[in-house]
Scaffold this motif. Structure first.
Motif, PDB file in Angstrom:
ATOM      1  N   VAL A   1     -11.930   5.750   8.907  1.00  0.00           N
ATOM      2  CA  VAL A   1     -13.069   4.893   8.597  1.00  0.00           C
ATOM      3  C   VAL A   1     -13.599   4.272   9.893  1.00  0.00           C
ATOM      4  CG1 VAL A   1     -13.820   2.822   7.368  1.00  0.00           C
ATOM      5  CG2 VAL A   1     -12.194   4.395   6.306  1.00  0.00           C
ATOM      6  N   PRO A   2     -14.911   4.307  10.143  1.00  0.00           N
ATOM      7  CA  PRO A   2     -15.455   3.697  11.361  1.00  0.00           C
ATOM      8  C   PRO A   2     -15.257   2.189  11.344  1.00  0.00           C
ATOM      9  CG  PRO A   2     -17.219   4.365   9.884  1.00  0.00           C
ATOM     10  CD  PRO A   2     -15.959   4.938   9.317  1.00  0.00           C
ATOM     11  N   GLN A   3     -15.149   1.614  12.508  1.00  0.00           N
ATOM     12  CA  GLN A   3     -14.841   0.197  12.639  1.00  0.00           C
ATOM     13  C   GLN A   3     -15.772  -0.718  11.835  1.00  0.00           C
ATOM     14  OE1 GLN A   3     -12.111  -0.932  14.207  1.00  0.00           O
ATOM     15  NE2 GLN A   3     -12.607  -2.988  13.497  1.00  0.00           N
ATOM     16  N   PRO A   4     -17.111  -0.496  11.851  1.00  0.00           N
ATOM     17  CA  PRO A   4     -17.977  -1.417  11.085  1.00  0.00           C
ATOM     18  C   PRO A   4     -17.675  -1.444   9.590  1.00  0.00           C
ATOM     19  CG  PRO A   4     -19.263  -0.114  12.637  1.00  0.00           C
ATOM     20  CD  PRO A   4     -17.888   0.484  12.616  1.00  0.00           C
ATOM     21  N   ALA A   5     -17.098  -0.366   9.054  1.00  0.00           N
ATOM     22  CA  ALA A   5     -16.819  -0.327   7.617  1.00  0.00           C
ATOM     23  C   ALA A   5     -15.530  -1.044   7.259  1.00  0.00           C
ATOM     24  CB  ALA A   5     -16.747   1.121   7.132  1.00  0.00           C
ATOM     25  N   LEU A   6     -14.631  -1.233   8.228  1.00  0.00           N
ATOM     26  CA  LEU A   6     -13.316  -1.814   7.931  1.00  0.00           C
ATOM     27  C   LEU A   6     -13.421  -3.223   7.370  1.00  0.00           C
ATOM     28  CD1 LEU A   6     -11.185  -0.570  10.962  1.00  0.00           C
ATOM     29  CD2 LEU A   6     -11.089   0.225   8.587  1.00  0.00           C
ATOM     30  N   ARG A   7     -14.333  -4.032   7.930  1.00  0.00           N
ATOM     31  CA  ARG A   7     -14.446  -5.413   7.456  1.00  0.00           C
ATOM     32  C   ARG A   7     -14.899  -5.456   6.009  1.00  0.00           C
ATOM     33  NH1 ARG A   7     -19.462  -7.008  11.486  1.00  0.00           N
ATOM     34  NH2 ARG A   7     -20.994  -5.537  10.659  1.00  0.00           N
TER      35      ARG A   7
ATOM     36  N   PRO B   1     -17.631   9.174  -2.941  1.00  0.00           N
ATOM     37  CA  PRO B   1     -17.730   9.694  -1.574  1.00  0.00           C
ATOM     38  C   PRO B   1     -16.770   9.017  -0.603  1.00  0.00           C
ATOM     39  CG  PRO B   1     -19.635   8.317  -2.091  1.00  0.00           C
ATOM     40  CD  PRO B   1     -18.893   8.532  -3.368  1.00  0.00           C
ATOM     41  N   LEU B   2     -16.460   7.737  -0.840  1.00  0.00           N
ATOM     42  CA  LEU B   2     -15.498   7.072   0.032  1.00  0.00           C
ATOM     43  C   LEU B   2     -14.126   7.720  -0.090  1.00  0.00           C
ATOM     44  CD1 LEU B   2     -16.521   3.327  -0.481  1.00  0.00           C
ATOM     45  CD2 LEU B   2     -16.524   4.541   1.699  1.00  0.00           C
TER      46      LEU B   2
ATOM     47  N   ARG C   1     -21.744  -1.354   1.340  1.00  0.00           N
ATOM     48  CA  ARG C   1     -21.982  -1.538   2.769  1.00  0.00           C
ATOM     49  C   ARG C   1     -20.993  -0.725   3.609  1.00  0.00           C
ATOM     50  NH1 ARG C   1     -26.703  -2.419   4.084  1.00  0.00           N
ATOM     51  NH2 ARG C   1     -26.089  -3.365   6.058  1.00  0.00           N
ATOM     52  N   ALA C   2     -19.774  -0.545   3.108  1.00  0.00           N
ATOM     53  CA  ALA C   2     -18.809   0.294   3.827  1.00  0.00           C
ATOM     54  C   ALA C   2     -19.306   1.731   3.905  1.00  0.00           C
ATOM     55  CB  ALA C   2     -17.452   0.235   3.139  1.00  0.00           C
ATOM     56  N   TRP C   3     -19.852   2.244   2.784  1.00  0.00           N
ATOM     57  CA  TRP C   3     -20.355   3.616   2.776  1.00  0.00           C
ATOM     58  C   TRP C   3     -21.603   3.750   3.655  1.00  0.00           C
ATOM     59  CZ3 TRP C   3     -18.960   8.181   2.830  1.00  0.00           C
ATOM     60  CH2 TRP C   3     -19.789   9.256   2.505  1.00  0.00           C
ATOM     61  N   VAL C   4     -22.463   2.740   3.649  1.00  0.00           N
ATOM     62  CA  VAL C   4     -23.630   2.766   4.532  1.00  0.00           C
ATOM     63  C   VAL C   4     -23.171   2.822   5.991  1.00  0.00           C
ATOM     64  CG1 VAL C   4     -25.573   1.393   5.380  1.00  0.00           C
ATOM     65  CG2 VAL C   4     -25.201   1.624   2.926  1.00  0.00           C
ATOM     66  N   ALA C   5     -22.148   2.039   6.322  1.00  0.00           N
ATOM     67  CA  ALA C   5     -21.626   2.059   7.690  1.00  0.00           C
ATOM     68  C   ALA C   5     -21.064   3.435   8.032  1.00  0.00           C
ATOM     69  CB  ALA C   5     -20.544   0.989   7.854  1.00  0.00           C
ATOM     70  N   CYS C   6     -20.420   4.075   7.063  1.00  0.00           N
ATOM     71  CA  CYS C   6     -19.903   5.430   7.290  1.00  0.00           C
ATOM     72  C   CYS C   6     -21.045   6.414   7.536  1.00  0.00           C
ATOM     73  CB  CYS C   6     -19.076   5.884   6.087  1.00  0.00           C
ATOM     74  SG  CYS C   6     -17.490   5.031   5.902  1.00  0.00           S
TER      75      CYS C   6
ATOM     76  N   LYS D   1     -24.037   5.761   8.699  1.00  0.00           N
ATOM     77  CA  LYS D   1     -24.642   5.490   9.997  1.00  0.00           C
ATOM     78  C   LYS D   1     -23.799   6.056  11.133  1.00  0.00           C
ATOM     79  CE  LYS D   1     -27.254   1.309   8.820  1.00  0.00           C
ATOM     80  NZ  LYS D   1     -27.383  -0.158   9.031  1.00  0.00           N
ATOM     81  N   ALA D   2     -22.484   6.126  10.909  1.00  0.00           N
ATOM     82  CA  ALA D   2     -21.591   6.656  11.936  1.00  0.00           C
ATOM     83  C   ALA D   2     -21.477   8.177  11.868  1.00  0.00           C
ATOM     84  CB  ALA D   2     -20.204   6.029  11.789  1.00  0.00           C
ATOM     85  N   GLY D   3     -22.202   8.803  10.925  1.00  0.00           N
ATOM     86  CA  GLY D   3     -22.194  10.254  10.828  1.00  0.00           C
ATOM     87  C   GLY D   3     -21.148  10.821   9.900  1.00  0.00           C
ATOM     88  N   TYR D   4     -20.523   9.984   9.079  1.00  0.00           N
ATOM     89  CA  TYR D   4     -19.489  10.466   8.172  1.00  0.00           C
ATOM     90  C   TYR D   4     -20.114  10.896   6.857  1.00  0.00           C
ATOM     91  CZ  TYR D   4     -16.201   8.477  11.465  1.00  0.00           C
ATOM     92  OH  TYR D   4     -15.490   8.195  12.592  1.00  0.00           O
ATOM     93  N   VAL D   5     -20.785  12.031   6.883  1.00  0.00           N
ATOM     94  CA  VAL D   5     -21.454  12.536   5.687  1.00  0.00           C
ATOM     95  C   VAL D   5     -20.544  13.438   4.901  1.00  0.00           C
ATOM     96  CG1 VAL D   5     -23.441  13.835   4.839  1.00  0.00           C
ATOM     97  CG2 VAL D   5     -23.685  12.347   6.834  1.00  0.00           C
TER      98      VAL D   5
END
Length: 563
Positions: free
Chosen positions: A343-349, A201-202, A325-330, A332-336
């Protein structure tokens, strides 16, 4: 009369899928009807049999937590998020019971009970008699500021916190259940499926230049490590673990470290190699705290567990946990769904941590050298935290090779004979070999006062094509003796050396040869202990290691610039 033509398999599968969707939808509607009024009930302070004060409601994608006075009540929502189906009341009850049972070993006293909720005279009530329509997990509250995630966000997470977490987790892993309910749990095939399930999915939904390379590296690692994954499974390293060890699930509580909210809904995600469990916490410390704390956690876990063979799997498992955790952050940001979405900022790290695993620097071998009391153990711990090397300790391994009870913590003279010394150096040599082959640098913390022992380790480095250096830790003999005497009067220490041991060392140590001196970096340890934590103190060794460390940093800068 002719029989009707049979339907194609694809049509039958479509019907089955539609039937399953409708079945889940019907159960969702039924569950919501039966639980009508539950939220209002749990929001009322009068619903509780203790002072509740103002109720605080916290909702996640699968649960709702109500903070009421000194307790918290967790309700599992009737949802089917894809990775699990909680639409059945019986399933939710089983999950509540599982949470209580499975979390207690790592969260002493935090989980109190499972409370039924029944309808009485048309009103829902906690702990009421009659047929339960729902169950909640009752937990004791903790200060949310003490969560590792909160402490890390405020730069308040300490080495002591990390040491407590590492030892707590290592001791749990050593005694964790080993009778996996299925032989497929922790298998190379299942691990591959789990990694691919996250990468797919990523790759499909997110636009990031590092993702294709990370996915390709994961595939190569899975091919290369499959035999080791299977061997560790056969040897019993797949155990009943926590499974979800990110910083939001670890807390300072009652003077100790508690780990809560383990995986309770999917055995395949909980029955894993212990390396995959600790890798989650190592990963999240790198992503959300600082590398030193992540390095410290891994080293303390290794020293306590003795499971240095786990290091070969660590890069893969750290990368996998970071991708999760990157996918979970995606999500949460609505990237289904959707292709080429930034990529949303929280997933970048997290993606950066995953990418770092694909470009680890070449390993080096560092040998500590110094008399007892020279400070080499304290100093080498600080260096390992700073540079990310794995530290193996003669004191720790000597105790591990000769297990003793607390009452007999000090080893006898028979453990320090010439034959015993050779045995411990042979053991350290084997550990160093394994650590280097796993791709990690290693610091061997021992006195190395005999030329024969130093020569054996330099020969290992030459065989493996690994650069090696001696770290010579120095202090005046009077200072050495004072430190040993103070250590004997203070808290229990791994070292059993006394002043008689020091006297023997001073009289019998082999001097460094001219060839060895050319490969030696010297450090004066007659400094405040805080100096060991400073990069300036370690400038000589860092400059020597810098080309390897800079290669990774440069690659990181290139990737970040591309983003």
């Amino acid at each position: 009369m002719s029989s009707p033509p049979s339907r194609k398999p694809s049509a039958r599968r479509a019907d089955a899928t539609l039937h399953g969707i409708l079945h889940v939808a019907n159960r969702l509607r039924a569950a919501r009807r039966s639980l009508r009024g539950l939220d209002a009930t749990l929001r009322r302070p009068g619903s509780y049999r203790h002072p509740a004060g103002g109720i605080v409601r916290i909702e996640t994608h699968i649960s709702v937590v109500y903070l009421a006075g000194r307790f918290a009540y967790k309700v599992i929502k009737p949802v089917a998020p894809g990775f699990a189906d909680f639409t059945s009341a019986a399933t939710r009850e089983r999950c509540c019971e599982a949470q209580l049972r499975l979390n207690r070993p790592l969260a002493r006293g935090l989980y109190a009970d499972v409370i039924p909720i029944a309808r009485r005279a048309g009103v829902l009530a906690l702990g009421a008699g009659g047929v339960a329509v729902e169950h909640v997990v009752k937990m004791r509250r903790f200060d949310e500021a003490m969560l590792f995630s909160s402490l890390a966000a405020h730069a308040a997470l300490t080495p002591r916190d990390v040491d407590g977490a590492a030892k707590r987790l290592a001791h749990y892993h050593l005694s964790a259940p080993r009778n996996a309910p299925s032989s497929r749990y922790g298998s190379a095939t299942l691990v591959r499926t789990q990694v691919e399930t996250i990468n797919a999915p990523l790759l499909a939904n997110c636009s990031h230049p590092a993702l294709p390379g990370i996915a390709a590296w994961c595939a190569r690692q899975l091919d290369e490590l499959a035999p080791l994954i299977e061997r560790r499974r056969a040897e019993g390293f797949v155990r009943g673990c926590h499974g979800d060890l990110h910083l939001d699930n670890v807390v300072r509580w009652r003077g100790a470290i508690a780990m809560f909210d383990c995986i309770d809904f999917d055995d395949a995600l909980r029955w894993i190699d212990v390396a995959a469990d600790v890798a989650f916490l190592v990963m999240d410390l790198r992503a959300r705290a600082e590398p030193r704390l992540a390095n410290r956690l891994l080293n303390r876990w290794l020293e306590t567990s003795g499971d240095y063979a786990a290091l070969s799997l660590m890069p893969l498992y750290i990368a996998y946990r970071a991708l999760v955790r990157a996918w979970v952050a995606c999500l949460k940001a609505g990237y289904v769904a959707g292709r080429n979405v930034a990529v949303p900022q929280p997933a970048l790290r997290y993606l950066e941590v995953a990418r770092e695993q694909t470009q680890n620097p070449a390993p080096v071998l560092l040998l500590c050298h110094g008399f007892s009391g020279s400070g080499k153990s304290v100093a080498s711990r600080a260096l390992a935290d700073l540079c990310g090397a794995v530290r193996v300790s003669s004191d720790a391994e000597r105790k591990r090779m000769r297990p003793v009870s607390d009452a007999q913590m000090t080893l006898g003279a028979e453990h320090y004979t010439q034959a015993a010394r050779h045995a411990i150096y042979d053991h350290l040599l084997g550990l160093a070999h394994g650590v280097l082959q796993s791709g990690h640098s290693v610091i061997v913390d021992a006195t190395f006062l005999e030329t024969s022992h130093r020569s054996t380790f330099f020969a290992l480095a030459e065989r493996l094509g690994v650069p090696a250096r001696i770290l010579d830790f120095r202090a005046d003999p009077a200072v050495l003796a004072q430190r040993i005497e103070a250590r004997q009067l203070g808290p229990r220490d791994l070292s059993d050396a006394d002043t008689a041991t020091l006297a023997h060392q001073l009289a019998s140590a082999d001097a460094l040869t001219p060839e060895e001196q050319a490969l030696t970096l010297s450090f004066d340890t007659a400094v405040p202990m805080a100096a060991f934590d400073s990069p300036e103190y370690w400038r000589a060794v860092i400059q020597w290691m810098q080309p390897r460390m800079e290669a990774v940093a440069a690659a990181s800068r290139v990737t970040n610039a591309a983003c």
